[in-house]
Motif scaffolding. Structure first.
Motif, PDB file in Angstrom:
ATOM      1  N   SER A   1       0.840  -1.194   0.000  1.00 16.63           N
ATOM      2  CA  SER A   1       0.000   0.000   0.000  1.00 16.63           C
ATOM      3  C   SER A   1       0.881   1.253   0.000  1.00 16.63           C
ATOM      4  CB  SER A   1      -0.912   0.000   1.226  1.00 16.63           C
ATOM      5  OG  SER A   1      -1.632   1.207   1.319  1.00 16.63           O
ATOM      6  N   VAL A   2       0.546   2.206  -0.858  1.00 11.85           N
ATOM      7  CA  VAL A   2       1.269   3.477  -0.956  1.00 11.85           C
ATOM      8  C   VAL A   2       0.242   4.595  -1.087  1.00 11.85           C
ATOM      9  CG1 VAL A   2       3.340   2.467  -2.001  1.00 11.85           C
ATOM     10  CG2 VAL A   2       1.483   3.285  -3.462  1.00 11.85           C
ATOM     11  N   THR A   3       0.726   5.812  -1.117  1.00  8.23           N
ATOM     12  CA  THR A   3      -0.139   6.971  -1.337  1.00  8.23           C
ATOM     13  C   THR A   3       0.571   7.941  -2.266  1.00  8.23           C
ATOM     14  OG1 THR A   3      -1.513   8.623  -0.235  1.00  8.23           O
ATOM     15  CG2 THR A   3       0.723   8.331   0.600  1.00  8.23           C
ATOM     16  N   THR A   4      -0.146   8.963  -2.705  1.00 11.19           N
ATOM     17  CA  THR A   4       0.395   9.920  -3.666  1.00 11.19           C
ATOM     18  C   THR A   4       0.276  11.341  -3.119  1.00 11.19           C
ATOM     19  OG1 THR A   4      -1.739  10.141  -4.791  1.00 11.19           O
ATOM     20  CG2 THR A   4      -0.243   8.434  -5.602  1.00 11.19           C
ATOM     21  N   ILE A   5       0.849  12.277  -3.858  1.00 10.85           N
ATOM     22  CA  ILE A   5       0.841  13.675  -3.431  1.00 10.85           C
ATOM     23  C   ILE A   5      -0.575  14.227  -3.406  1.00 10.85           C
ATOM     24  CG2 ILE A   5       1.587  15.999  -4.074  1.00 10.85           C
ATOM     25  CD1 ILE A   5       4.149  14.824  -5.129  1.00 10.85           C
ATOM     26  N   THR A   6      -1.349  13.942  -4.435  1.00 14.40           N
ATOM     27  CA  THR A   6      -2.704  14.496  -4.501  1.00 14.40           C
ATOM     28  C   THR A   6      -3.590  13.966  -3.374  1.00 14.40           C
ATOM     29  OG1 THR A   6      -3.272  12.749  -6.083  1.00 14.40           O
ATOM     30  CG2 THR A   6      -2.601  14.871  -6.973  1.00 14.40           C
ATOM     31  N   VAL A   7      -3.428  12.710  -3.030  1.00 15.40           N
ATOM     32  CA  VAL A   7      -4.225  12.137  -1.935  1.00 15.40           C
ATOM     33  C   VAL A   7      -3.912  12.840  -0.628  1.00 15.40           C
ATOM     34  CG1 VAL A   7      -4.625  10.063  -0.574  1.00 15.40           C
ATOM     35  CG2 VAL A   7      -4.498   9.911  -3.055  1.00 15.40           C
ATOM     36  N   GLN A   8      -2.637  13.096  -0.372  1.00 14.41           N
ATOM     37  CA  GLN A   8      -2.267  13.773   0.861  1.00 14.41           C
ATOM     38  C   GLN A   8      -2.735  15.227   0.880  1.00 14.41           C
ATOM     39  OE1 GLN A   8      -0.869  12.515   3.712  1.00 14.41           O
ATOM     40  NE2 GLN A   8      -1.300  10.577   2.680  1.00 14.41           N
ATOM     41  N   ILE A   9      -2.760  15.883  -0.272  1.00 16.26           N
ATOM     42  CA  ILE A   9      -3.278  17.252  -0.317  1.00 16.26           C
ATOM     43  C   ILE A   9      -4.747  17.277   0.090  1.00 16.26           C
ATOM     44  CG2 ILE A   9      -3.848  19.163  -1.873  1.00 16.26           C
ATOM     45  CD1 ILE A   9      -1.315  18.545  -3.429  1.00 16.26           C
ATOM     46  N   VAL A  10      -5.518  16.335  -0.453  1.00 16.49           N
ATOM     47  CA  VAL A  10      -6.939  16.260  -0.087  1.00 16.49           C
ATOM     48  C   VAL A  10      -7.097  15.942   1.392  1.00 16.49           C
ATOM     49  CG1 VAL A  10      -9.079  14.993  -0.481  1.00 16.49           C
ATOM     50  CG2 VAL A  10      -7.630  15.626  -2.413  1.00 16.49           C
ATOM     51  N   THR A  11      -6.291  15.022   1.901  1.00 19.28           N
ATOM     52  CA  THR A  11      -6.386  14.634   3.307  1.00 19.28           C
ATOM     53  C   THR A  11      -6.060  15.800   4.232  1.00 19.28           C
ATOM     54  OG1 THR A  11      -5.750  12.373   2.708  1.00 19.28           O
ATOM     55  CG2 THR A  11      -5.581  12.991   5.025  1.00 19.28           C
ATOM     56  N   LEU A  12      -5.045  16.580   3.876  1.00 21.04           N
ATOM     57  CA  LEU A  12      -4.623  17.691   4.731  1.00 21.04           C
ATOM     58  C   LEU A  12      -5.620  18.836   4.744  1.00 21.04           C
ATOM     59  CD1 LEU A  12      -0.845  17.781   3.723  1.00 21.04           C
ATOM     60  CD2 LEU A  12      -1.776  17.037   5.921  1.00 21.04           C
ATOM     61  N   LEU A  13      -6.365  19.014   3.663  1.00 18.55           N
ATOM     62  CA  LEU A  13      -7.278  20.153   3.561  1.00 18.55           C
ATOM     63  C   LEU A  13      -8.725  19.773   3.809  1.00 18.55           C
ATOM     64  CD1 LEU A  13      -5.804  22.012   0.446  1.00 18.55           C
ATOM     65  CD2 LEU A  13      -5.402  22.467   2.863  1.00 18.55           C
ATOM     66  N   THR A  14      -8.977  18.551   4.249  1.00 15.59           N
ATOM     67  CA  THR A  14     -10.342  18.110   4.520  1.00 15.59           C
ATOM     68  C   THR A  14     -10.715  18.424   5.970  1.00 15.59           C
ATOM     69  OG1 THR A  14     -10.153  16.327   2.901  1.00 15.59           O
ATOM     70  CG2 THR A  14     -11.916  16.141   4.512  1.00 15.59           C
ATOM     71  N   GLY A  15     -11.917  18.942   6.153  1.00 19.07           N
ATOM     72  CA  GLY A  15     -12.381  19.241   7.501  1.00 19.07           C
ATOM     73  C   GLY A  15     -11.982  20.637   7.950  1.00 19.07           C
ATOM     74  N   ASP A  16     -12.189  20.896   9.234  1.00 22.45           N
ATOM     75  CA  ASP A  16     -11.845  22.192   9.822  1.00 22.45           C
ATOM     76  C   ASP A  16     -10.349  22.219  10.118  1.00 22.45           C
ATOM     77  OD1 ASP A  16     -14.496  22.919   9.727  1.00 22.45           O
ATOM     78  OD2 ASP A  16     -14.921  22.180  11.750  1.00 22.45           O
ATOM     79  N   GLN A  17      -9.637  23.051   9.384  1.00 24.91           N
ATOM     80  CA  GLN A  17      -8.192  23.135   9.523  1.00 24.91           C
ATOM     81  C   GLN A  17      -7.783  24.574   9.790  1.00 24.91           C
ATOM     82  OE1 GLN A  17      -6.364  20.469   9.575  1.00 24.91           O
ATOM     83  NE2 GLN A  17      -7.837  18.968   8.775  1.00 24.91           N
ATOM     84  N   GLU A  18      -6.688  24.717  10.510  1.00 23.13           N
ATOM     85  CA  GLU A  18      -6.104  26.031  10.742  1.00 23.13           C
ATOM     86  C   GLU A  18      -5.012  26.270   9.705  1.00 23.13           C
ATOM     87  OE1 GLU A  18      -4.652  26.249  14.668  1.00 23.13           O
ATOM     88  OE2 GLU A  18      -6.614  26.008  15.635  1.00 23.13           O
ATOM     89  N   PHE A  19      -5.124  27.377   8.978  1.00 16.98           N
ATOM     90  CA  PHE A  19      -4.197  27.636   7.892  1.00 16.98           C
ATOM     91  C   PHE A  19      -2.929  28.348   8.350  1.00 16.98           C
ATOM     92  CE2 PHE A  19      -7.891  26.580   5.477  1.00 16.98           C
ATOM     93  CZ  PHE A  19      -7.409  26.079   4.282  1.00 16.98           C
ATOM     94  N   ASP A  20      -2.604  28.211   9.623  1.00 12.72           N
ATOM     95  CA  ASP A  20      -1.340  28.753  10.106  1.00 12.72           C
ATOM     96  C   ASP A  20      -0.464  27.666  10.713  1.00 12.72           C
ATOM     97  OD1 ASP A  20      -2.942  28.223  12.241  1.00 12.72           O
ATOM     98  OD2 ASP A  20      -2.572  30.120  13.293  1.00 12.72           O
ATOM     99  N   SER A  21      -0.870  26.401  10.584  1.00 12.25           N
ATOM    100  CA  SER A  21      -0.085  25.294  11.127  1.00 12.25           C
ATOM    101  C   SER A  21       0.722  24.650  10.004  1.00 12.25           C
ATOM    102  CB  SER A  21      -1.007  24.247  11.766  1.00 12.25           C
ATOM    103  OG  SER A  21      -1.843  23.649  10.791  1.00 12.25           O
ATOM    104  N   PRO A  22       1.893  24.103  10.306  1.00  5.69           N
ATOM    105  CA  PRO A  22       2.692  23.439   9.271  1.00  5.69           C
ATOM    106  C   PRO A  22       1.958  22.278   8.601  1.00  5.69           C
ATOM    107  CG  PRO A  22       3.997  23.834  11.240  1.00  5.69           C
ATOM    108  CD  PRO A  22       2.593  24.164  11.600  1.00  5.69           C
ATOM    109  N   LYS A  23       1.074  21.609   9.351  1.00  3.54           N
ATOM    110  CA  LYS A  23       0.340  20.489   8.768  1.00  3.54           C
ATOM    111  C   LYS A  23      -0.499  20.940   7.581  1.00  3.54           C
ATOM    112  CE  LYS A  23      -3.260  17.109   9.795  1.00  3.54           C
ATOM    113  NZ  LYS A  23      -4.173  16.560  10.825  1.00  3.54           N
TER     114      LYS A  23
END
Length: 332
Positions: A276-298
């Motif tokens: 099992s692996v993942t890609t860049i686009t999948v991680q972009i969607v995962t990081l920006l899904t839900g309520d996120q703070e746009f000042d954290s490194p994550k």
């Protein structure tokens, strides 16, 4: 019959076959129309350019904010991707790992598997449709191939997760291979099927557009059909074929849904297609899904990944253009 010297009459054929006389319009109106059309064309081109510049600038500004917290070297050469950061400073695991190498490896692995399927199948089907198929067969096969392009990617994802992945796992168990239920191989195979119509349709159009006199000249020199295709048609159609392959590669790199459903979310640095692996686009969607703070490194790491993906695609475009340019010089 007298005519005015100021407005000379020009004879034109009328609807009934006779002649009628019309007075040409002023030349100034034509100049105004031409300038108006030119302005519209320039405006459309400017919108496209400014849109691209805006996307790049927005990614760059947010990526700079991310690189103030994480060094560029750690991002580009880090071997661990674990962006989970703690909310409070006293929480365990307060510093995440933002190495993009596992994501690049997963992206290239799945894209390579997909293109290894789409390139031969799409190109050979295009050659068959353009050079060997009768008009009746072409009228049936070409629309059937293009139907694949209209299937939503979520349907491909369901097919990969419910049919292809279990089939690969059961087949691997039968022959002694340990294949994960979510593997790069399953995602790559289904993604390759999805890309086939892009490669086939564009390559078919390019091969059909090759001038007929090139074929006739080759046949006149005693070449067979296969020799003509290999030595004349494919070199002449190379720029378009490279463009179709580049479009397919970009489509594979940017795909998300199939990877999520068939390859998983595990960021592993491996070249084994059975894992099992993942890609860049999948991680972009995962990081920006839900309520996120746009000042954290994550969250800001998503913009750095987007910028990295843009640079990878740009490099692929430049390489493809250089290959085509070099071959064009040799061919001419």
């Amino acid at each position: 019959m007298k005519t005015s010297q100021c407005n000379p009459l020009t004879p034109q054929h009328g609807p009934g076959g006779g002649q009628r006389y019309v007075t040409p319009g002023p030349r100034v109106s034509r100049v105004v129309v031409e300038r108006g059309i030119m302005f519209i064309l320039i405006a459309c081109s400017t919108v496209a350019v400014f849109t691209t510049v805006g996307i790049v600038v927005s990614l760059l500004l947010e990526a700079i904010r991310f690189f103030k917290s994480v060094p560029v070297s750690d991002f580009l050469f880090g071997l661990v991707w674990s962006p989970q950061t703690a909310i409070r400073p006293d929480q365990i695991g307060s510093s995440g790992s933002f190495g993009a190498v596992p994501l690049l490896a997963g992206t290239f692995l799945i894209s390579a598997i997909a293109m290894s399927i789409a390139t031969p199948v799409g190109l050979f089907s295009a050659i068959f449709l353009a050079e060997y198929a009768t008009p009746r067969i072409r009228a049936i096969v070409k629309p059937a191939l293009e139907i694949l392009a209209g299937i939503p990617t979520v349907v491909y994802g369901f097919f990969a997760a419910l049919v292809v992945a279990p089939l690969l796992r059961n087949t691997g168990e039968a022959v002694g291979f340990d294949i994960s239920s979510e593997s790069a191989l399953a995602a790559g195979l289904v993604m390759g099927v999805m890309i086939i119509p892009f490669v086939s349709s564009l390559s078919d159009d390019v091969i059909t557009a090759v001038p007929q006199n090139l074929r006739e000249g080759s046949y006149g020199l005693g070449a067979t059909k296969s020799e003509t295709i290999r030595n004349i048609i494919l070199p002449a159609a190379l720029p378009g074929i490279v463009g179709s392959l580049l479009l397919g590669t970009s489509r594979a790199i940017g795909e998300t849904m199939i990877v999520v459903m068939a390859a998983g979310l595990s960021a592993r640095l491996t070249a084994n297609p059975f894992e099992s692996v993942t890609t860049i686009t999948v991680q972009i969607v995962t990081l920006l899904t839900g309520d996120q703070e746009f000042d954290s490194p994550k969250t800001l790491s998503a913009f750095a990944l987007g910028l990295l993906l843009f640079l990878v695609t740009l490099i692929l475009n430049v390489i493809a253009l250089q290959v085509v340019k070099k071959y064009r010089v040799k061919y001419d």
